[in-house]
Design an enzyme around this catalytic site. Structure first.
Site, PDB file in Angstrom:
ATOM      1  N   ASP A  10     -45.469  14.207  11.578  1.00 36.80           N
ATOM      2  CA  ASP A  10     -44.332  13.762  11.574  1.00 36.80           C
ATOM      3  C   ASP A  10     -43.324  13.901  10.160  1.00 36.80           C
ATOM      4  O   ASP A  10     -42.209  14.621  10.318  1.00 36.80           O
ATOM      5  CB  ASP A  10     -44.524  11.878  11.616  1.00 36.80           C
ATOM      6  CG  ASP A  10     -42.811  11.679  11.667  1.00 36.80           C
ATOM      7  OD1 ASP A  10     -42.259  11.261  13.473  1.00 36.80           O
ATOM      8  OD2 ASP A  10     -42.594  10.973  10.729  1.00 36.80           O
TER       9      ASP A  10
ATOM     10  N   LYS B 295     -40.333  16.225   9.653  1.00 30.17           N
ATOM     11  CA  LYS B 295     -38.902  15.832   8.656  1.00 30.17           C
ATOM     12  C   LYS B 295     -38.657  16.980   7.653  1.00 30.17           C
ATOM     13  O   LYS B 295     -37.258  17.549   6.952  1.00 30.17           O
ATOM     14  CB  LYS B 295     -38.986  14.831   8.113  1.00 30.17           C
ATOM     15  CG  LYS B 295     -38.977  13.337   9.550  1.00 30.17           C
ATOM     16  CD  LYS B 295     -39.789  12.186   8.686  1.00 30.17           C
ATOM     17  CE  LYS B 295     -39.566  11.215  10.299  1.00 30.17           C
ATOM     18  NZ  LYS B 295     -39.735   9.917   9.910  1.00 30.17           N
TER      19      LYS B 295
ATOM     20  N   LYS C 293     -36.950   8.505  32.640  1.00 30.38           N
ATOM     21  CA  LYS C 293     -38.523   9.300  33.777  1.00 30.38           C
ATOM     22  C   LYS C 293     -38.664   8.304  34.425  1.00 30.38           C
ATOM     23  O   LYS C 293     -38.538   8.454  35.522  1.00 30.38           O
ATOM     24  CB  LYS C 293     -39.320   9.589  32.649  1.00 30.38           C
ATOM     25  CG  LYS C 293     -40.314  10.417  32.573  1.00 30.38           C
ATOM     26  CD  LYS C 293     -41.505  10.608  31.943  1.00 30.38           C
ATOM     27  CE  LYS C 293     -42.247  12.345  32.377  1.00 30.38           C
ATOM     28  NZ  LYS C 293     -42.896  12.320  31.483  1.00 30.38           N
TER      29      LYS C 293
ATOM     30  N   GLY D 130     -37.266   2.486  13.598  1.00 31.45           N
ATOM     31  CA  GLY D 130     -37.624   0.759  14.196  1.00 31.45           C
ATOM     32  C   GLY D 130     -36.098   1.132  15.320  1.00 31.45           C
ATOM     33  O   GLY D 130     -34.918   1.903  14.965  1.00 31.45           O
TER      34      GLY D 130
END
Ligand code: NAP
Length: 405
Positions: free
Chosen positions: A205, A209, A51, A306
């Site tokens: 979040d 999932k 971006k 991570g």
């Protein structure tokens, strides 16, 4: 002479994939690293769309573009890897790539959870493959397991610790006596939490999932808006002391399960006994427990966030594309099940401040009551549908924690 089948297999294995990557943040750079540290994977990143063109990058400038068409219109690029942090732009990129017949790998749980029906339809229409293992619990290979290994009617529940940020915060609180604020600051300072951590802390979040896993586990499309989520943002010293007094710790647990043709699900903080298998799942680790008729509990544990842990799941999807792997969504095609929370009853702890703040009539039964100064709690049974609809749940002076499933 090799057979034609042998030749095809040989060609696919030796075929050199050209990747077009969107996003070069935490996960994009993680993919770059694992791709360059893995011998034997015949895939190269050709272009990277980002971006902000003026950012310093650890990779030569000729790789970068800000024009998505440099990837989407490049006939040499076979696979589009979407790793950006903007769900709307991600959907545009993924749907355009699939429409052009390119295979796509993504880790964008927010986008996927909201757009699964359209993404499923696009795969059916174009025949292109869309893989997204990195979107659910990063390094834990749960989607492909649900698709391949648990392709039967025997699976009864899928639940676990699906969010690394909140698990870091809760581990710091219970292992090292950090306050909630200290633990959140630690998670932010060490790159586990965003500067705006609400998607994680408030439980969005893990719910995203859960919505993705609901499709692969039980064959139901469930919009995130239909699923109750409640995070750990209201946990205070009283809740922490209460957990300790009961020999428990706190974990944020997302859960879905099937009873006959009905599938239910929710995401809530839970008191977990110190000897429970979830108590040893610490820091950025995630856990997924599957329950099925004959094998009982099976728990997968691995890093849930991570750069390299997620990059590795993305790489595994890229690698699977070499064998033309695609999700079959068999449970959806075989399906007679539907999402309905009306029969689900939860045992919950509700901490509140004053009489009348929580509607007692919402509860089926209350087994424990406590009152001292302006701290009160009840423990009792409440239908999930009542909890979902309760206006008092929006009151910041109230906290809700599941006592046992
Ligand atoms: N971080 C994790 O541990 C983890 C784990 C599992 C899944 N995920 C998911 O993986 C995705 C990426 O997360 P991240 O942590 O890597 O994010 P990040 O570090 O914030 O990086 C985001 C990247 O996306 C680029 N970007 C944003 N909008 C774009 C657009 N419209 N076109 C092209 N590039 C754009 C940014 O470009 P600039 O560099 O120019 O700003 C940046 O490189 C998210 O969907 C996230 O939910 C992350």
């Amino acid at each position: 002479m090799p057979s034609s089948e042998h030749t095809l297999h040989f060609n696919l294995k030796n075929f050199h994939m050209k990747l077009g990557l969107f996003g070069f943040g935490c996960v994009g750079q993680g993919l770059w690293k694992v791709l360059h540290e893995t011998k034997g994977i015949r895939a190269d990143i050709k272009r990277i769309c980002i971006k902000h063109p003026d950012k310093q990058r650890p990779v030569p400038a000729h790789f970068f573009t800000t024009n998505p068409l440099d990837i989407l219109h490049d006939p040499e690029i076979d696979v589009v890897v979407e790793l950006i942090d903007d769900a709307d732009a991600a959907f545009e990129i993924v749907s355009e790539a699939l429409s052009r017949g390119k295979s796509v790998v993504s880790a964008n749980k927010k986008m996927i959870a909201h757009r699964l029906p359209e993404l499923y339809a696009l795969q059916q229409k174009t025949g292109a493959s869309f893989l997204y293992e990195g979107a659910c619990c990063a390094s834990i290979p749960i989607i492909r397991n649900l698709e391949e290994y648990y392709d039967n009617d025997l699976l009864t529940s899928v639940e676990g610790i699906f969010n690394g940020t909140t698990n870091v915060i809760l581990s710091k609180i219970f292992e090292e006596n950090f306050s909630f604020d200290q633990a959140l600051k630690f998670a932010q300072a060490h790159g586990f939490a965003e500067s705006d951590p609400s998607l994680d802390v408030d439980g969005f979040d893990p719910k995203f999932k859960l919505c993705i896993l609901l499709l692969h586990a039980f064959g139901v499309f469930v919009q995130p808006e239909s699923v109750l989520h409640f995070g750990i943002g209201r946990v205070n010293d009283f809740d922490i002391a209460f957990a300790r007094s009961r020999g428990s710790v706190l974990k944020l647990v997302a859960r879905c399960f099937r009873e006959n043709d009905q599938v239910s699900g929710y995401c809530l903080p839970r008191f977990v006994p110190e000897k429970h298998r979830y108590a040893s799942v610490q820091h950025e680790y995630n856990a997924v427990t599957l329950e099925s008729a004959f094998s009982e509990h099976q728990m997968f544990v691995g890093k849930g966030a991570g750069d390299k842990a997620t990059g590795c799941a993305v790489l595994s999807d890229i690698s699977a594309l070499r064998y033309q792997y695609r999700y079959e969504y068999r449970k959806f095609s075989q399906n007679g099940t539907f999402f309905d929370t009306s029969e689900t009853e939860l045992n919950i702890y509700v901490r509140h401040q004053w009489d009348g703040q929580v509607a007692e009539s919402d509860f089926t039964s209350i087994t424990e009551r406590y009152m001292s100064g302006n701290t009160r709690y009840w423990i009792g049974k409440i239908p999930l549908s009542k909890l979902q609809a309760a206006p008092w749940l929006n009151d910041p002076g109230i906290n809700v924690i599941e006592v046992s499933p």
